[in-house]
Design a protein around this motif. Sequence first.
Motif, PDB file in Angstrom:
ATOM      1  N   ALA A  28     -15.808  55.248 -23.574  1.00  0.00           N
ATOM      2  CA  ALA A  28     -15.952  55.265 -25.030  1.00  0.00           C
ATOM      3  C   ALA A  28     -14.625  55.540 -25.722  1.00  0.00           C
ATOM      4  CB  ALA A  28     -16.986  56.320 -25.440  1.00  0.00           C
ATOM      5  N   VAL A  29     -13.862  56.490 -25.215  1.00  0.00           N
ATOM      6  CA  VAL A  29     -12.586  56.850 -25.833  1.00  0.00           C
ATOM      7  C   VAL A  29     -11.559  55.730 -25.662  1.00  0.00           C
ATOM      8  CG1 VAL A  29     -10.632  58.465 -25.733  1.00  0.00           C
ATOM      9  CG2 VAL A  29     -12.977  59.329 -25.723  1.00  0.00           C
ATOM     10  N   ALA A  30     -11.467  55.153 -24.467  1.00  0.00           N
ATOM     11  CA  ALA A  30     -10.494  54.071 -24.235  1.00  0.00           C
ATOM     12  C   ALA A  30     -10.805  52.863 -25.121  1.00  0.00           C
ATOM     13  CB  ALA A  30     -10.494  53.670 -22.768  1.00  0.00           C
ATOM     14  N   ASN A  31     -12.051  52.442 -25.145  1.00  0.00           N
ATOM     15  CA  ASN A  31     -12.420  51.268 -25.941  1.00  0.00           C
ATOM     16  C   ASN A  31     -12.255  51.517 -27.432  1.00  0.00           C
ATOM     17  OD1 ASN A  31     -13.057  49.633 -23.745  1.00  0.00           O
ATOM     18  ND2 ASN A  31     -15.180  50.310 -23.698  1.00  0.00           N
ATOM     19  N   SER A  32     -12.711  52.654 -27.910  1.00  0.00           N
ATOM     20  CA  SER A  32     -12.656  52.959 -29.340  1.00  0.00           C
ATOM     21  C   SER A  32     -11.218  53.152 -29.815  1.00  0.00           C
ATOM     22  CB  SER A  32     -13.490  54.206 -29.641  1.00  0.00           C
ATOM     23  OG  SER A  32     -14.823  53.992 -29.263  1.00  0.00           O
ATOM     24  N   THR A  33     -10.392  53.763 -28.994  1.00  0.00           N
ATOM     25  CA  THR A  33      -8.992  53.956 -29.375  1.00  0.00           C
ATOM     26  C   THR A  33      -8.260  52.619 -29.445  1.00  0.00           C
ATOM     27  OG1 THR A  33      -9.003  56.155 -28.381  1.00  0.00           O
ATOM     28  CG2 THR A  33      -6.851  55.155 -28.793  1.00  0.00           C
ATOM     29  N   ALA A  34      -8.538  51.717 -28.518  1.00  0.00           N
ATOM     30  CA  ALA A  34      -7.904  50.395 -28.552  1.00  0.00           C
ATOM     31  C   ALA A  34      -8.267  49.659 -29.844  1.00  0.00           C
ATOM     32  CB  ALA A  34      -8.323  49.581 -27.333  1.00  0.00           C
ATOM     33  N   ILE A  35      -9.514  49.748 -30.246  1.00  0.00           N
ATOM     34  CA  ILE A  35      -9.951  49.104 -31.492  1.00  0.00           C
ATOM     35  C   ILE A  35      -9.290  49.785 -32.697  1.00  0.00           C
ATOM     36  CG2 ILE A  35     -11.964  48.688 -32.977  1.00  0.00           C
ATOM     37  CD1 ILE A  35     -13.588  48.433 -30.288  1.00  0.00           C
ATOM     38  N   ALA A  36      -9.200  51.115 -32.658  1.00  0.00           N
ATOM     39  CA  ALA A  36      -8.553  51.851 -33.748  1.00  0.00           C
ATOM     40  C   ALA A  36      -7.074  51.491 -33.858  1.00  0.00           C
ATOM     41  CB  ALA A  36      -8.721  53.353 -33.528  1.00  0.00           C
TER      42      ALA A  36
END
Length: 194
Positions: A117-125
């Motif tokens: 969740a953190v890796a995917n969401s940070t990449a989008i952010a």
Amino acid sequence: MLVFGLLFGGYAKHKQSTEYTAKREITIYHNYTDKKALENTDNGSTSLASDMQMMETYAKVSDDTSIAKQAKKIIKKNYGYKMSASDIKSMLDITSDPQTVVLNVSAKSGSSDKAVAVANSTAIAIKDRLPKMLNDVGTINVMSAANKDTTHSTTGPSAKKYGLLGIAIGFLAAFIWIFWRETIKLDNDNEKEK
């Protein structure tokens, strides 16, 4: 030796935990034709080389709290986790591959779901916030999403290594004890002979 081995191995087994790492890659570059990308710019470098030189800057800027705050919102909306921006930042490691236009977003957690969740969401952010933070960033492409199957796990401390260390310490302690006992016995025998 056996007692020390069991004690050290048991201690390591008791303290063992698994940490999961999820990774997602981002490419950042300017959309030039192949010929134009290799032509020299005003400062003497090629456009592609300039993009590669900027990757370390992008990595440092991506570690900004505003990106963690944006990731926090995405995590809550898409994954249902409530996390603070500081927790997210502590889980992240954002680096650039040398001589490439690839930015690596890695997240570590005791839960594979949270790491993903953190890796995917940070990449989008990063894709959303980076152009607002820097001028002329170029094209940002977020690569394949991290998932449970692509996470890497490490478990530590190693019970086997601690067990072997315990056996080694037990052997050393036994050797010292036997040496000490034999030395005292030899001294006592010498005293008796006098």
